[in-house]
Design an enzyme around this catalytic site. Sequence first.
Site, short mmCIF file in Angstrom:
data_model
loop_
_atom_site.label_atom_id
_atom_site.label_comp_id
_atom_site.label_asym_id
_atom_site.label_seq_id
_atom_site.Cartn_x
_atom_site.Cartn_y
_atom_site.Cartn_z
N SER A 160 -4.99 9.27 2.79
CA SER A 160 -4.29 9.44 4.07
C SER A 160 -3.27 10.57 3.89
O SER A 160 -2.98 10.99 2.78
CB SER A 160 -3.60 8.15 4.49
OG SER A 160 -2.65 7.77 3.51
N HIS A 161 -2.75 11.04 4.99
CA HIS A 161 -1.73 12.08 4.96
C HIS A 161 -0.37 11.43 5.26
O HIS A 161 -0.29 10.49 6.04
CB HIS A 161 -2.02 13.14 6.04
CG HIS A 161 -3.26 13.93 5.77
ND1 HIS A 161 -3.25 15.29 5.61
CD2 HIS A 161 -4.56 13.56 5.64
CE1 HIS A 161 -4.47 15.73 5.38
NE2 HIS A 161 -5.30 14.69 5.41
N PRO A 162 0.69 11.94 4.67
CA PRO A 162 2.01 11.37 4.96
C PRO A 162 2.44 11.71 6.38
O PRO A 162 2.19 12.82 6.87
CB PRO A 162 2.92 12.08 3.93
CG PRO A 162 2.22 13.37 3.64
CD PRO A 162 0.75 13.07 3.75
N THR B 211 2.02 17.27 8.11
CA THR B 211 0.98 16.45 7.47
C THR B 211 0.02 17.30 6.64
O THR B 211 -0.89 16.77 6.01
CB THR B 211 0.17 15.66 8.51
OG1 THR B 211 -0.45 16.59 9.41
CG2 THR B 211 1.05 14.68 9.28
N TYR C 205 2.35 19.03 0.04
CA TYR C 205 2.60 17.88 -0.83
C TYR C 205 1.56 17.67 -1.92
O TYR C 205 1.73 16.80 -2.78
CB TYR C 205 2.73 16.61 0.00
CG TYR C 205 1.48 16.20 0.74
CD1 TYR C 205 0.49 15.45 0.10
CD2 TYR C 205 1.28 16.56 2.06
CE1 TYR C 205 -0.66 15.09 0.77
CE2 TYR C 205 0.13 16.20 2.73
CZ TYR C 205 -0.83 15.47 2.09
OH TYR C 205 -1.97 15.10 2.75
#
Length: 199
Positions: free
Chosen positions: A82-84, A90, A95
Amino acid sequence: MLKKILINLFPKNFKNENVKINKLAYVTNTNFSGNNYVDRFCRIRNSSFGSYSYIGYNSDINNVQIGNYCSISSDVKIGLNSHPIHLFSTSPIFYSDTNPFGKKINKISYDDSPKITVIKNDVWIGTNVIIMEGISIGNGSIIAAGSVVTKDIGEYEIVGGIPAKIIKKRFDKETIKKLSDSKWWEKDAKELINSQFHL
Protein backbone atom coordinates in the site's frame (compact mmCIF):
# COMPACT_ATOMS: atom_id res chain seq x y z
CA MET A 1 16.14 -13.36 -26.37
CA LEU A 2 12.65 -14.80 -25.74
CA LYS A 3 14.17 -18.04 -24.42
CA LYS A 4 16.27 -16.07 -21.90
CA ILE A 5 13.21 -14.15 -20.65
CA LEU A 6 11.19 -17.35 -20.18
CA ILE A 7 14.01 -19.05 -18.29
CA ASN A 8 14.04 -16.14 -15.85
CA LEU A 9 10.36 -16.75 -15.15
CA PHE A 10 10.83 -20.42 -14.25
CA PRO A 11 10.82 -21.33 -10.54
CA LYS A 12 14.38 -21.97 -9.45
CA ASN A 13 15.88 -24.69 -7.25
CA PHE A 14 12.55 -26.22 -6.31
CA LYS A 15 12.28 -29.99 -6.40
CA ASN A 16 9.27 -31.75 -4.93
CA GLU A 17 7.25 -34.34 -6.84
CA ASN A 18 4.10 -33.40 -4.95
CA VAL A 19 4.30 -29.73 -5.90
CA LYS A 20 3.45 -28.57 -9.43
CA ILE A 21 4.49 -25.07 -10.42
CA ASN A 22 3.71 -24.02 -13.97
CA LYS A 23 6.80 -23.07 -15.96
CA LEU A 24 5.34 -19.62 -16.58
CA ALA A 25 4.86 -18.79 -12.91
CA TYR A 26 7.25 -16.59 -10.93
CA VAL A 27 7.85 -17.96 -7.43
CA THR A 28 10.48 -16.70 -5.00
CA ASN A 29 11.20 -17.08 -1.27
CA THR A 30 8.14 -19.33 -0.83
CA ASN A 31 7.68 -22.63 1.02
CA PHE A 32 5.33 -25.47 -0.01
CA SER A 33 4.17 -28.21 2.39
CA GLY A 34 3.34 -30.65 -0.43
CA ASN A 35 0.49 -31.50 -2.80
CA ASN A 36 0.34 -27.93 -4.08
CA TYR A 37 -0.36 -26.42 -7.49
CA VAL A 38 0.56 -23.00 -8.90
CA ASP A 39 -0.95 -22.11 -12.28
CA ARG A 40 0.65 -20.06 -15.07
CA PHE A 41 1.45 -16.37 -14.83
CA CYS A 42 1.18 -16.36 -11.03
CA ARG A 43 3.54 -14.09 -9.09
CA ILE A 44 4.22 -15.44 -5.60
CA ARG A 45 6.70 -13.89 -3.19
CA ASN A 46 7.65 -14.32 0.48
CA SER A 47 4.78 -16.72 1.18
CA SER A 48 3.95 -20.23 2.40
CA PHE A 49 1.45 -22.84 1.22
CA GLY A 50 -0.05 -25.55 3.42
CA SER A 51 -0.79 -29.04 2.14
CA TYR A 52 -3.37 -29.48 -0.65
CA SER A 53 -3.60 -25.74 -1.29
CA TYR A 54 -3.51 -24.34 -4.82
CA ILE A 55 -3.68 -21.04 -6.68
CA GLY A 56 -5.16 -20.32 -10.10
CA TYR A 57 -4.08 -18.47 -13.24
CA ASN A 58 -2.58 -14.96 -13.10
CA SER A 59 -2.81 -14.47 -9.34
CA ASP A 60 -0.43 -12.22 -7.41
CA ILE A 61 0.43 -12.66 -3.74
CA ASN A 62 3.10 -11.27 -1.43
CA ASN A 63 3.84 -12.05 2.23
CA VAL A 64 0.90 -14.45 2.60
CA GLN A 65 0.66 -17.45 4.93
CA ILE A 66 -1.79 -19.99 3.45
CA GLY A 67 -3.10 -22.96 5.46
CA ASN A 68 -4.07 -26.46 4.32
CA TYR A 69 -6.80 -27.35 1.77
CA CYS A 70 -7.21 -23.79 0.46
CA SER A 71 -8.67 -23.17 -3.01
CA ILE A 72 -7.55 -19.86 -4.49
CA SER A 73 -9.00 -19.04 -7.91
CA SER A 74 -7.66 -17.00 -10.85
CA ASP A 75 -6.78 -13.30 -10.97
CA VAL A 76 -6.65 -13.05 -7.17
CA LYS A 77 -4.51 -10.34 -5.54
CA ILE A 78 -3.45 -10.74 -1.90
CA GLY A 79 -1.18 -8.74 0.39
CA LEU A 80 0.16 -6.24 -2.11
CA ASN A 81 1.94 -3.08 -0.98
CA SER A 82 0.00 0.00 0.00
CA HIS A 83 1.05 3.63 -0.25
CA PRO A 84 1.30 5.90 2.80
CA ILE A 85 -1.56 8.37 3.09
CA HIS A 86 -0.13 10.45 5.96
CA LEU A 87 2.78 11.91 3.94
CA PHE A 88 2.53 14.98 1.72
CA SER A 89 2.57 12.67 -1.36
CA THR A 90 1.68 9.03 -2.02
CA SER A 91 4.34 8.71 -4.75
CA PRO A 92 6.98 6.05 -3.95
CA ILE A 93 9.71 8.35 -5.24
CA PHE A 94 9.58 10.09 -1.83
CA TYR A 95 9.64 7.04 0.49
CA SER A 96 10.98 3.95 -1.32
CA ASP A 97 14.39 3.08 -2.78
CA THR A 98 12.65 0.36 -4.83
CA ASN A 99 10.42 2.78 -6.71
CA PRO A 100 9.68 2.14 -10.42
CA PHE A 101 11.97 5.01 -11.45
CA GLY A 102 15.08 3.40 -9.95
CA LYS A 103 15.92 6.62 -8.09
CA LYS A 104 17.36 6.53 -4.57
CA ILE A 105 16.56 10.05 -3.44
CA ASN A 106 14.04 9.52 -0.63
CA LYS A 107 14.78 11.00 2.79
CA ILE A 108 11.60 9.86 4.52
CA SER A 109 11.71 6.77 6.75
CA TYR A 110 8.77 4.52 5.84
CA ASP A 111 8.50 0.72 5.82
CA ASP A 112 6.71 -0.11 2.56
CA SER A 113 6.89 -3.91 2.95
CA PRO A 114 3.39 -5.43 3.24
CA LYS A 115 2.12 -6.75 6.56
CA ILE A 116 1.64 -10.53 6.68
CA THR A 117 -1.76 -11.75 5.48
CA VAL A 118 -3.00 -15.00 7.05
CA ILE A 119 -5.36 -17.36 5.26
CA LYS A 120 -6.18 -20.23 7.56
CA ASN A 121 -7.43 -23.68 6.45
CA ASP A 122 -10.11 -24.85 3.98
CA VAL A 123 -10.66 -21.34 2.60
CA TRP A 124 -12.18 -20.86 -0.86
CA ILE A 125 -11.34 -17.58 -2.59
CA GLY A 126 -13.24 -16.78 -5.81
CA THR A 127 -12.05 -15.20 -9.05
CA ASN A 128 -10.91 -11.54 -9.09
CA VAL A 129 -10.83 -11.19 -5.30
CA ILE A 130 -8.58 -8.55 -3.74
CA ILE A 131 -7.47 -9.04 -0.13
CA MET A 132 -5.65 -6.13 1.47
CA GLU A 133 -2.41 -6.65 3.39
CA GLY A 134 -2.49 -7.67 7.07
CA ILE A 135 -5.92 -9.34 6.88
CA SER A 136 -6.75 -12.63 8.65
CA ILE A 137 -9.16 -15.08 6.96
CA GLY A 138 -10.74 -17.69 9.28
CA ASN A 139 -10.96 -21.46 8.76
CA GLY A 140 -13.63 -22.66 6.33
CA SER A 141 -14.56 -19.24 5.01
CA ILE A 142 -15.64 -18.43 1.44
CA ILE A 143 -14.96 -15.15 -0.38
CA ALA A 144 -17.29 -14.51 -3.33
CA ALA A 145 -15.85 -13.63 -6.76
CA GLY A 146 -15.02 -9.97 -7.31
CA SER A 147 -14.93 -9.07 -3.61
CA VAL A 148 -12.54 -6.61 -1.98
CA VAL A 149 -11.62 -7.70 1.55
CA THR A 150 -10.63 -4.85 3.86
CA LYS A 151 -11.36 -6.45 7.27
CA ASP A 152 -10.72 -9.78 8.98
CA ILE A 153 -13.11 -12.64 8.19
CA GLY A 154 -14.27 -15.08 10.87
CA GLU A 155 -14.50 -18.87 10.74
CA TYR A 156 -16.96 -20.35 8.24
CA GLU A 157 -18.23 -16.98 7.08
CA ILE A 158 -19.36 -16.45 3.49
CA VAL A 159 -18.57 -12.88 2.44
CA GLY A 160 -18.97 -10.84 -0.72
CA GLY A 161 -19.08 -7.33 -2.13
CA ILE A 162 -17.00 -4.15 -2.18
CA PRO A 163 -16.04 -3.90 0.59
CA ALA A 164 -16.75 -7.53 1.50
CA LYS A 165 -19.49 -8.05 4.09
CA ILE A 166 -20.80 -11.20 5.71
CA ILE A 167 -23.61 -12.87 3.76
CA LYS A 168 -24.13 -15.79 6.10
CA LYS A 169 -22.38 -18.52 8.05
CA ARG A 170 -21.78 -21.81 6.24
CA PHE A 171 -23.07 -23.91 9.15
CA ASP A 172 -24.81 -23.55 12.51
CA LYS A 173 -22.76 -22.89 15.70
CA GLU A 174 -22.76 -26.53 16.77
CA THR A 175 -21.41 -27.76 13.42
CA ILE A 176 -18.77 -25.01 13.30
CA LYS A 177 -17.60 -25.99 16.79
CA LYS A 178 -17.43 -29.66 15.76
CA LEU A 179 -15.37 -28.84 12.68
CA SER A 180 -13.07 -26.44 14.56
CA ASP A 181 -12.48 -28.87 17.41
CA SER A 182 -11.72 -31.74 15.02
CA LYS A 183 -8.89 -29.81 13.28
CA TRP A 184 -9.45 -32.21 10.38
CA TRP A 185 -7.23 -30.09 8.12
CA GLU A 186 -4.17 -31.34 10.02
CA LYS A 187 -4.71 -34.82 8.52
CA ASP A 188 -3.71 -36.11 5.11
CA ALA A 189 -6.48 -36.35 2.49
CA LYS A 190 -6.09 -40.15 2.19
CA GLU A 191 -6.47 -40.54 5.95
CA LEU A 192 -9.65 -38.44 5.90
CA ILE A 193 -11.15 -40.42 3.02
CA ASN A 194 -10.35 -43.74 4.70
CA SER A 195 -11.87 -42.56 7.98
CA GLN A 196 -15.05 -41.47 6.12
CA PHE A 197 -15.00 -38.18 8.01
CA HIS A 198 -18.30 -36.31 7.73
CA LEU A 199 -20.48 -33.89 9.68
